[in-house]
Design a protein around this motif. Structure first.
Motif, PDB file in Angstrom:
ATOM      1  N   THR A  25       0.855  -1.192   0.000  1.00  0.00           N
ATOM      2  CA  THR A  25       0.000   0.000   0.000  1.00  0.00           C
ATOM      3  C   THR A  25       0.891   1.242   0.000  1.00  0.00           C
ATOM      4  O   THR A  25       1.831   1.335   0.786  1.00  0.00           O
ATOM      5  CB  THR A  25      -0.909   0.015   1.233  1.00  0.00           C
ATOM      6  OG1 THR A  25      -1.744  -1.144   1.212  1.00  0.00           O
ATOM      7  CG2 THR A  25      -1.801   1.259   1.223  1.00  0.00           C
ATOM      8  N   TYR A  26       0.579   2.176  -0.905  1.00  0.00           N
ATOM      9  CA  TYR A  26       1.381   3.401  -1.025  1.00  0.00           C
ATOM     10  C   TYR A  26       0.496   4.602  -0.691  1.00  0.00           C
ATOM     11  O   TYR A  26      -0.640   4.704  -1.157  1.00  0.00           O
ATOM     12  CB  TYR A  26       1.929   3.537  -2.439  1.00  0.00           C
ATOM     13  CG  TYR A  26       2.690   4.829  -2.673  1.00  0.00           C
ATOM     14  CD1 TYR A  26       3.988   4.992  -2.206  1.00  0.00           C
ATOM     15  CD2 TYR A  26       2.088   5.890  -3.343  1.00  0.00           C
ATOM     16  CE1 TYR A  26       4.675   6.182  -2.413  1.00  0.00           C
ATOM     17  CE2 TYR A  26       2.773   7.075  -3.550  1.00  0.00           C
ATOM     18  CZ  TYR A  26       4.065   7.212  -3.080  1.00  0.00           C
ATOM     19  OH  TYR A  26       4.736   8.395  -3.288  1.00  0.00           O
ATOM     20  N   SER A  27       1.027   5.501   0.113  1.00  0.00           N
ATOM     21  CA  SER A  27       0.304   6.716   0.481  1.00  0.00           C
ATOM     22  C   SER A  27       0.806   7.882  -0.381  1.00  0.00           C
ATOM     23  O   SER A  27       1.995   8.188  -0.391  1.00  0.00           O
ATOM     24  CB  SER A  27       0.517   7.024   1.965  1.00  0.00           C
ATOM     25  OG  SER A  27      -0.206   8.188   2.335  1.00  0.00           O
ATOM     26  N   VAL A  28      -0.097   8.492  -1.117  1.00  0.00           N
ATOM     27  CA  VAL A  28       0.244   9.587  -2.032  1.00  0.00           C
ATOM     28  C   VAL A  28       0.773  10.787  -1.239  1.00  0.00           C
ATOM     29  O   VAL A  28       0.236  11.143  -0.191  1.00  0.00           O
ATOM     30  CB  VAL A  28      -0.995  10.002  -2.855  1.00  0.00           C
ATOM     31  CG1 VAL A  28      -0.685  11.217  -3.729  1.00  0.00           C
ATOM     32  CG2 VAL A  28      -1.455   8.843  -3.722  1.00  0.00           C
ATOM     33  N   VAL A  29       1.840  11.400  -1.761  1.00  0.00           N
ATOM     34  CA  VAL A  29       2.406  12.605  -1.154  1.00  0.00           C
ATOM     35  C   VAL A  29       2.314  13.758  -2.146  1.00  0.00           C
ATOM     36  O   VAL A  29       2.036  13.556  -3.332  1.00  0.00           O
ATOM     37  CB  VAL A  29       3.882  12.387  -0.735  1.00  0.00           C
ATOM     38  CG1 VAL A  29       3.990  11.287   0.304  1.00  0.00           C
ATOM     39  CG2 VAL A  29       4.743  12.035  -1.951  1.00  0.00           C
ATOM     40  N   SER A  30       2.539  14.942  -1.663  1.00  0.00           N
ATOM     41  CA  SER A  30       2.458  16.133  -2.509  1.00  0.00           C
ATOM     42  C   SER A  30       3.422  16.017  -3.690  1.00  0.00           C
ATOM     43  O   SER A  30       4.581  15.654  -3.523  1.00  0.00           O
ATOM     44  CB  SER A  30       2.789  17.369  -1.679  1.00  0.00           C
ATOM     45  OG  SER A  30       2.726  18.536  -2.471  1.00  0.00           O
ATOM     46  N   GLY A  31       2.936  16.330  -4.888  1.00  0.00           N
ATOM     47  CA  GLY A  31       3.761  16.269  -6.086  1.00  0.00           C
ATOM     48  C   GLY A  31       3.658  14.943  -6.827  1.00  0.00           C
ATOM     49  O   GLY A  31       4.219  14.793  -7.909  1.00  0.00           O
ATOM     50  N   ASP A  32       2.950  13.972  -6.252  1.00  0.00           N
ATOM     51  CA  ASP A  32       2.794  12.666  -6.902  1.00  0.00           C
ATOM     52  C   ASP A  32       1.779  12.716  -8.038  1.00  0.00           C
ATOM     53  O   ASP A  32       0.836  13.519  -8.018  1.00  0.00           O
ATOM     54  CB  ASP A  32       2.313  11.615  -5.882  1.00  0.00           C
ATOM     55  CG  ASP A  32       3.470  10.946  -5.159  1.00  0.00           C
ATOM     56  OD1 ASP A  32       4.620  11.115  -5.607  1.00  0.00           O
ATOM     57  OD2 ASP A  32       3.217  10.256  -4.152  1.00  0.00           O
ATOM     58  N   TYR A  33       1.967  11.852  -9.018  1.00  0.00           N
ATOM     59  CA  TYR A  33       0.961  11.565 -10.040  1.00  0.00           C
ATOM     60  C   TYR A  33       1.169  10.115 -10.453  1.00  0.00           C
ATOM     61  O   TYR A  33       2.223   9.525 -10.193  1.00  0.00           O
ATOM     62  CB  TYR A  33       1.057  12.531 -11.222  1.00  0.00           C
ATOM     63  CG  TYR A  33       2.432  12.702 -11.816  1.00  0.00           C
ATOM     64  CD1 TYR A  33       2.836  11.973 -12.940  1.00  0.00           C
ATOM     65  CD2 TYR A  33       3.336  13.611 -11.266  1.00  0.00           C
ATOM     66  CE1 TYR A  33       4.099  12.145 -13.489  1.00  0.00           C
ATOM     67  CE2 TYR A  33       4.600  13.782 -11.808  1.00  0.00           C
ATOM     68  CZ  TYR A  33       4.973  13.050 -12.923  1.00  0.00           C
ATOM     69  OH  TYR A  33       6.221  13.200 -13.460  1.00  0.00           O
ATOM     70  N   LEU A  34       0.150   9.509 -11.050  1.00  0.00           N
ATOM     71  CA  LEU A  34       0.147   8.065 -11.273  1.00  0.00           C
ATOM     72  C   LEU A  34       1.351   7.582 -12.076  1.00  0.00           C
ATOM     73  O   LEU A  34       1.948   6.546 -11.758  1.00  0.00           O
ATOM     74  CB  LEU A  34      -1.158   7.647 -11.971  1.00  0.00           C
ATOM     75  CG  LEU A  34      -2.431   7.835 -11.147  1.00  0.00           C
ATOM     76  CD1 LEU A  34      -3.647   7.318 -11.916  1.00  0.00           C
ATOM     77  CD2 LEU A  34      -2.333   7.126  -9.803  1.00  0.00           C
ATOM     78  N   ALA A  35       1.717   8.298 -13.126  1.00  0.00           N
ATOM     79  CA  ALA A  35       2.843   7.868 -13.958  1.00  0.00           C
ATOM     80  C   ALA A  35       4.145   7.849 -13.150  1.00  0.00           C
ATOM     81  O   ALA A  35       4.970   6.952 -13.296  1.00  0.00           O
ATOM     82  CB  ALA A  35       2.976   8.785 -15.172  1.00  0.00           C
ATOM     83  N   LYS A  36       4.321   8.842 -12.287  1.00  0.00           N
ATOM     84  CA  LYS A  36       5.529   8.927 -11.462  1.00  0.00           C
ATOM     85  C   LYS A  36       5.583   7.776 -10.457  1.00  0.00           C
ATOM     86  O   LYS A  36       6.618   7.121 -10.290  1.00  0.00           O
ATOM     87  CB  LYS A  36       5.543  10.268 -10.728  1.00  0.00           C
ATOM     88  CG  LYS A  36       6.710  10.426  -9.751  1.00  0.00           C
ATOM     89  CD  LYS A  36       6.581  11.743  -8.997  1.00  0.00           C
ATOM     90  CE  LYS A  36       7.681  11.892  -7.955  1.00  0.00           C
ATOM     91  NZ  LYS A  36       7.513  13.137  -7.167  1.00  0.00           N
TER      92      LYS A  36
END
Length: 324
Positions: A72-83
């Motif tokens: 499980t990954y928690s999204v952080v500021s500056g993230d987008y799916l491709a990255k």
């Protein structure tokens, strides 16, 4: 007694003869004989050790490579799916990552926010929040206040009929005039209006940023504290009203010109699909549902009902006389 002149020859052991032979042949021969004897001895004992080694090798189990475990990954500021897909080597790239987590992300893959939980390497089992039901609390409060005012006016009339009649006429006239001027300032002659009163843009249309997989903001964000009245910008028919994934609670309206308006992140809904609405009619209350960093109204104008057909929303309103 033994015969004179004859002596008994003592018998020599095989070992003595071996050494004599070595003494006769020289040291150079003695050493190879000893080496050969040692080698012969080792050669005889070696077969007895070999089977034990073979048994040990056979008994050792083959190493088993552990299967990949979903994380499980928690999204952080500056993230987008491709990255995220690239950094974590997700097979199938961001499209596979989006497919596995569509229930959480919603219909718009560009709208992910810090704190959103994504499953890497497997389909997410998390369920999207339940759709919010339209609430009539604000209408009930309005009706209660109206009833209270009516009772108060009735008591005043009973106390002083003539004066109450005069005051009531003045108040009614003033309220009517005030209501007309307020309506004129919010709604243009075309019947179109801003979606919230005192509309202030906080995020403009087509602003670029890494948080959007499309590369830009597909609408405009208006400042609106939670519970602010959200209005239909023009007359039309409600196409959908309910949970929209990343958009949270949303309403989509089709207008007579064939375009669609979208209102997202609402805290509650006041209309349902198939319902006809007029310009300026309340359709819900603003909030921060879905992928949102705080209370506001996300507003879009589209040529179709779904994501990906956006046009400049402010330019659209201006052509109908609504200046923001």
């Amino acid at each position: 007694m033994p015969a004179k002149g004859k002596h008994r020859r003592p018998k020599t052991s095989p070992i003595t003869r071996g050494f004599v032979a070595a003494g006769t042949g020289g040291a150079a021969i003695a050493l190879p004989l000893m080496g050969a004897t040692g080698a012969h001895a080792v050669g005889k004992t070696a077969p007895a050790v070999a089977p034990a080694t073979a048994v040990t090798a056979a008994a050792a189990p083959a190493a088993v490579k552990p299967a990949a475990v979903p994380t499980t990954y928690s999204v952080v500021s500056g993230d987008y799916l491709a990255k995220i897909a690239k950094e974590h080597d997700v097979r199938g790239g961001w499209k596979k990552l989006y497919e596995d987590n569509r229930e959480q992300v919603g219909d718009n893959p560009s709208l992910i926010h810090p704190g959103l939980k994504l499953t890497l390497g497997a389909k997410s089992k998390a369920k999207a929040p339940e759709k919010a039901q339209p609430r009539q609390e604000s209408q009930d409060r309005s009706e209660s206040k109206a009833d209270s005012k009516a009772d108060s006016k009735a008591d005043s009339k009973a106390a002083s009929k003539s004066k109450a009649a005069s005051d009531s006429g003045s108040d009614s006239s003033a309220q009517s005039s005030s209501g007309d001027s307020a309506s004129a300032s919010q709604t243009s002659s075309s019947g179109f209006t801003a979606p919230v009163d005192g509309a202030t843009v906080t995020t403009s249309y087509r602003m670029t940023g890494a948080m959007w997989s499309s590369g830009y903001h597909t609408g405009v964000d208006f400042a609106a504290s939670s519970g602010t009245t959200v209005k239909a910008v023009g007359a039309g028919t409600v196409v959908s009203a309910g949970w929209g994934g990343a958009y949270g609670n949303e309403v989509v309206i089709q207008h007579s010109d064939g375009n669609y308006s979208q209102y997202a992140h609402l805290s509650s809904l006041a209309v349902s699909a198939g319902q006809s609405v007029s310009g300026g009619q309340q359709i819900g209350l603003s909030g921060s549902t879905g992928n949102s960093s705080g209370p506001h109204l996300h507003f879009e104008i589209r040529t179709g009902p779904s994501y990906g057909s956006d046009v400049d929303p402010l330019a659209y309103l201006r052509q109908y006389g609504v200046s923001i």
